[in-house]
Scaffold this active site. Structure first.
Site, PDB file in Angstrom:
ATOM      1  N   ASP A  43       2.249   2.872  10.629  1.00 17.24           N
ATOM      2  CA  ASP A  43       2.669   4.262  10.728  1.00 17.24           C
ATOM      3  C   ASP A  43       2.107   4.926  11.980  1.00 17.24           C
ATOM      4  O   ASP A  43       2.393   6.083  12.277  1.00 17.24           O
ATOM      5  CB  ASP A  43       2.303   5.046   9.467  1.00 17.24           C
ATOM      6  CG  ASP A  43       0.823   5.007   9.121  1.00 17.24           C
ATOM      7  OD1 ASP A  43       0.032   4.430   9.894  1.00 17.24           O
ATOM      8  OD2 ASP A  43       0.443   5.570   8.072  1.00 17.24           O
ATOM      9  N   SER A  44       1.321   4.162  12.749  1.00 17.26           N
ATOM     10  CA  SER A  44       0.880   4.595  14.079  1.00 17.26           C
ATOM     11  C   SER A  44       2.062   4.849  14.992  1.00 17.26           C
ATOM     12  O   SER A  44       1.920   5.520  16.026  1.00 17.26           O
ATOM     13  CB  SER A  44      -0.052   3.551  14.698  1.00 17.26           C
ATOM     14  OG  SER A  44       0.531   2.264  14.639  1.00 17.26           O
ATOM     15  N   ASP A  82       3.526  -0.665   6.777  1.00 17.71           N
ATOM     16  CA  ASP A  82       2.661   0.400   6.277  1.00 17.71           C
ATOM     17  C   ASP A  82       3.412   1.285   5.293  1.00 17.71           C
ATOM     18  O   ASP A  82       4.550   1.697   5.551  1.00 17.71           O
ATOM     19  CB  ASP A  82       2.205   1.286   7.439  1.00 17.71           C
ATOM     20  CG  ASP A  82       0.773   1.019   7.855  1.00 17.71           C
ATOM     21  OD1 ASP A  82       0.026   0.387   7.090  1.00 17.71           O
ATOM     22  OD2 ASP A  82       0.398   1.450   8.958  1.00 17.71           O
ATOM     23  N   GLU A 180     -11.130  -0.849   9.328  1.00 17.07           N
ATOM     24  CA  GLU A 180     -11.015  -0.084  10.570  1.00 17.07           C
ATOM     25  C   GLU A 180     -12.219   0.825  10.789  1.00 17.07           C
ATOM     26  O   GLU A 180     -12.724   1.449   9.861  1.00 17.07           O
ATOM     27  CB  GLU A 180      -9.740   0.767  10.550  1.00 17.07           C
ATOM     28  CG  GLU A 180      -9.561   1.610  11.809  1.00 17.07           C
ATOM     29  CD  GLU A 180      -8.206   2.285  11.908  1.00 17.07           C
ATOM     30  OE1 GLU A 180      -7.957   2.976  12.910  1.00 17.07           O
ATOM     31  OE2 GLU A 180      -7.387   2.117  10.980  1.00 17.07           O
TER      32      GLU A 180
END
Length: 262
Positions: A43-44, A82, A180
């Site tokens: 979704d980046s 995602d 992350e």
């Protein structure tokens, strides 16, 4: 290249590190697939492609559109999609949206953010036939709730919480976990605490693989470069120089010459 299976990926634990790269379209998916074990439709894309400040406004329709494009460009590469913000707020919503991903795309797996608090969602999805990738540590979808992007694992309490998160996600049935923005030695401890692969992003080298956003690693995204990102080429400069040459040739009537006309 033959697409990796879930069992093949699991066997990479403590073995050959897994290479994961984000991809959002067929063009780059095709280029990246030669080197990537896994392509993540992150979704980046909401930031890299959409120009937004965070990932939160990404929708299921967007994720499905981009997942189909990536799968068409790299049909022999394992693809994870995602689940965007708000698409798995409870078991019913999570299942409904996960069904959309599997019915409307050829994606191999889905990814959701969250640790022990989301383990029941992971289990519910796995029990209903979905391959699930977990995501712990810094959670981009929680950026507003946390007041920014904050590195995790700075205390022993946080370290133990991350280990508990990873173990809960594994026990719920996830086949792999992304970790992350976590202090490197803590991420190593997390990876050693579970039997499934742990893929790091900004989490050091003691895990089972790495993932980067392709536009970051290729130097295409100029507004901000995270500390953990290594730029393997200066893509923005290369593109700008090429386009500037094209501009000059057009304005000087050098292009098209006799080699490029009918």
């Amino acid at each position: 290249m033959k697409k990796l299976t879930l069992s093949a990926l699991k066997k990479r634990k403590n073995n050959l590190p897994i290479v994961m790269i984000t991809a959002y379209d067929a063009l780059f998916a095709r280029l990246l697939s030669e080197s990537a074990d896994i392509l993540l439709v992150g979704d980046s894309l909401n930031m890299s492609f959409g120009g937004n400040a965070d990932t939160l406004s990404a929708t299921m329709d967007q994720m499905i559109y981009h997942t189909n494009a990536v799968c068409k460009g790299a049909p022999e590469t394992f693809v994870i999609t995602d689940m965007p913000f708000g698409s798995y707020s409870d078991e019913g919503i999570a299942l409904s949206n996960a069904l959309r991903v599997y019915r409307e795309t050829p994606a191999d797996a889905i990814k959701i953010e969250g640790g022990a608090d989301k383990a029941h969602l992971v289990k519910h999805l796995v029990d209903n036939g979905f391959a699930v990738c977990g995501h712990i540590g810094l959670l981009p979808q929680s950026v507003r709730a946390e007041g920014g992007y904050k590195v995790k694992g700075r205390s022993e309490e946080e370290a133990l919480s991350l280990i508990a998160d990873a173990q809960a996600i594994e026990q719920a049935g996830a086949f792999i976990i992304v970790i992350e923005g976590v202090i490197a030695d803590v991420a190593t401890r997390v990876a050693q605490s579970v039997s499934i692969p742990v893929i790091g992003i900004g989490a050091g080298n003691g895990v089972d693989g790495q993932v980067l956003v392709f536009s970051d690693m290729l130097g295409l995204y100029e507004p901000f470069v995270p500390k953990f990102v290594k730029q393997y080429t200066n893509g923005a400069t290369v593109v700008k120089e090429a386009v500037n040459i094209y501009k000059n040739e057009v304005q000087n009537r050098e292009f098209p010459d006799e080699n490029f006309i009918y």
